[in-house]
Design an enzyme around this catalytic site. Structure first.
Site, PDB file in Angstrom:
ATOM      1  N   ASP A  94       8.625  -1.495 109.503  1.00  0.00           N
ATOM      2  CA  ASP A  94       9.874  -1.750 110.219  1.00  0.00           C
ATOM      3  C   ASP A  94       9.646  -1.502 111.702  1.00  0.00           C
ATOM      4  OD1 ASP A  94       9.791   0.954 110.500  1.00  0.00           O
ATOM      5  OD2 ASP A  94      11.513   1.384 109.230  1.00  0.00           O
ATOM      6  N   ASP A 268      14.068  -3.093 100.136  1.00  0.00           N
ATOM      7  CA  ASP A 268      13.358  -1.807 100.231  1.00  0.00           C
ATOM      8  C   ASP A 268      14.381  -0.691 100.274  1.00  0.00           C
ATOM      9  OD1 ASP A 268      13.322  -0.175 103.094  1.00  0.00           O
ATOM     10  OD2 ASP A 268      14.020  -2.240 103.266  1.00  0.00           O
ATOM     11  N   CYS A 306      11.532   2.870  78.101  1.00  0.00           N
ATOM     12  CA  CYS A 306      10.568   2.747  79.206  1.00  0.00           C
ATOM     13  C   CYS A 306       9.161   3.056  78.708  1.00  0.00           C
ATOM     14  CB  CYS A 306      10.950   3.717  80.323  1.00  0.00           C
ATOM     15  SG  CYS A 306       9.849   3.655  81.752  1.00  0.00           S
ATOM     16  N   CYS A 308       6.558   3.580  80.909  1.00  0.00           N
ATOM     17  CA  CYS A 308       5.770   4.065  82.046  1.00  0.00           C
ATOM     18  C   CYS A 308       4.962   5.293  81.644  1.00  0.00           C
ATOM     19  CB  CYS A 308       6.678   4.377  83.245  1.00  0.00           C
ATOM     20  SG  CYS A 308       7.518   5.987  83.168  1.00  0.00           S
ATOM     21  N   CYS A 311       7.120   8.406  80.789  1.00  0.00           N
ATOM     22  CA  CYS A 311       7.867   8.348  79.527  1.00  0.00           C
ATOM     23  C   CYS A 311       6.946   8.328  78.307  1.00  0.00           C
ATOM     24  CB  CYS A 311       8.797   7.133  79.526  1.00  0.00           C
ATOM     25  SG  CYS A 311      10.162   7.335  80.704  1.00  0.00           S
ATOM     26  N   HIS A 337       8.350   7.492  87.566  1.00  0.00           N
ATOM     27  CA  HIS A 337       9.282   6.820  86.652  1.00  0.00           C
ATOM     28  C   HIS A 337      10.296   5.960  87.403  1.00  0.00           C
ATOM     29  CE1 HIS A 337      12.201   6.018  83.515  1.00  0.00           C
ATOM     30  NE2 HIS A 337      13.108   6.440  84.382  1.00  0.00           N
TER      31      HIS A 337
END
Length: 377
Positions: A94, A268, A306, A308, A311, A337
């Protein structure tokens, strides 16, 4: 030849949602996309390898913070931001404008730029379009942003009009100062507050510069979600179809769906990692504060739906224990997560656009997510 180009693959039949590809010097990004924020050349608590593991395609870094520390000269000497932080996928920086304008008690706006006090040392500093672009050219991100003024909400119409016209002049100066157009794409930032005609004026002035992409700024600054959606409703369709559209500072599921449906390609936000550090996680059935006492003996994963790393391997009880004991591993697990959750959500959104069933997917998602029970982050 522009450094970044957008390829529109498909438009959803019932909404303004777009499926596309963003071609950059460090790889192709599938859109719509959520970009994790790595403010100080690191996504807090995450390694680059973990970000790749959860398939973050692009990350964002912050010009203001890297200007103050360690300094763009050091990053440039290291070979640029990609080498400095060991990340070989695309990066967006940015302009630093939003951070400077957030220092309301410590800054003074002039036509040249902004005088402000370093929030770390108190030293008086200056940042204008030329300085912002010089820093971003040294950092070497794939996508860089024009220096803009982000008016507060609410703001008087006269102030917003003067502010957006200054933003246009600063965009022109940013473009003139940009020394690496062949390997860095400069995006403009549409302002205009909550005033339709001012948004239209900003789009008209900025699109005349024919930049490779456009962001919609000045939203997610405290206004109600209905107003943000209304502004997107009339602003996004004015932007060029063949250029990427980026909504700055948005990362909750409700706003991601709202933006995608209105034709936004890029998002974002610090939200997923910030709330993770407080023990708040995003799950398929809504917000879950794993620090709470009710999870002390809960040996199930954060989210049953989930897959991931967190998890698959750790329980709510264990993660709660880590957070209560101030163990760093706890906030690493919640950060992983939450980022995975949003990256995976965007993957599912892209699939739904491909199948022309985005509205149906939104309904299915929120039927489980219980959006009405969520507080506004």
């Amino acid at each position: 030849m522009t450094a970044v180009s957008y390829e529109l693959l498909k438009q959803d039949k019932k909404t303004g949602a777009r499926l596309g590809k963003l071609h950059t010097p460090h790889g192709v990004i599938e859109t719509p996309i959520f970009m994790p924020v790595g403010t100080q050349a690191t996504v807090k608590a995450m390694s680059p390898e973990e970000l790749k593991d959860l398939n973050a395609q692009i990350i964002l870094s912050n010009t203001y913070h890297l200007f103050l520390r360690p300094g763009s000269d050091i990053v440039k000497e290291a070979g640029g931001l990609h080498k400095f932080m060991n990340w070989d996928r695309p990066i967006l920086t940015d302009s630093g404008g939003f951070q400077v304008f957030s220092l309301s008690d410590l800054r003074k706006i002039t036509e040249e730029g902004v005088y402000f006090r370093n929030h770390l040392s108190g030293e008086r500093l200056f940042l204008g379009p030329e300085q912002s672009i010089e820093i971003q050219n040294a950092l070497g991100a794939d996508i860089i942003m024009a220096f803009d003024e982000c008016p507060p909400y609410p703001a008087e119409r006269d102030y917003v009009k003067k502010s957006l016209e200054r933003t246009t002049r600063w965009a022109e100066r940013s473009l003139q100062a940009h020394s690496r157009p062949d390997d860095q794409a400069l995006f403009g930032i549409v302002q205009g507050g909550m005033y339709r005609d001012l948004r239209e004026q900003s789009v008209q002035e900025l699109t005349e510069l024919d930049l490779p992409g456009y962001a919609i700024g000045g939203l997610s600054v405290g206004e109600p979600k209905e107003i943000m959606n209304e502004v997107l409703e009339y602003t996004t369709p004015l932007l060029p179809v063949n250029k990427p559209r980026y909504l700055m500072g948005v990362g909750d599921p409700e706003s991601l769906f709202a933006g995608v449906i209105r034709g936004v390609d890029m998002f974002d936000c610090v939200l997923p990692t910030r709330i993770a550090r407080n023990g708040t996680t995003m799950t398929s059935s809504g917000r879950l504060v794993v620090r709470n006492a009710q999870y002390a003996k809960d040996f199930s994963p954060l989210d049953h739906n989930c897959d991931c790393y967190t998890c698959k391997n750790y329980s709510r009880a264990y993660i709660r224990h880590l957070l209560k004991a101030d163990e760093i591993f706890g906030l690493r697990l919640t950060s992983y997560h939450n980022l995975y959750f949003l990256v995976n959500l965007m993957k599912n959104i892209r699939q739904a656009i491909q199948e022309d069933r985005l509205l149906e997917y939104q309904e299915e998602f929120f039927a489980q997510y219980r959006v009405n029970e969520l507080r506004s982050f």
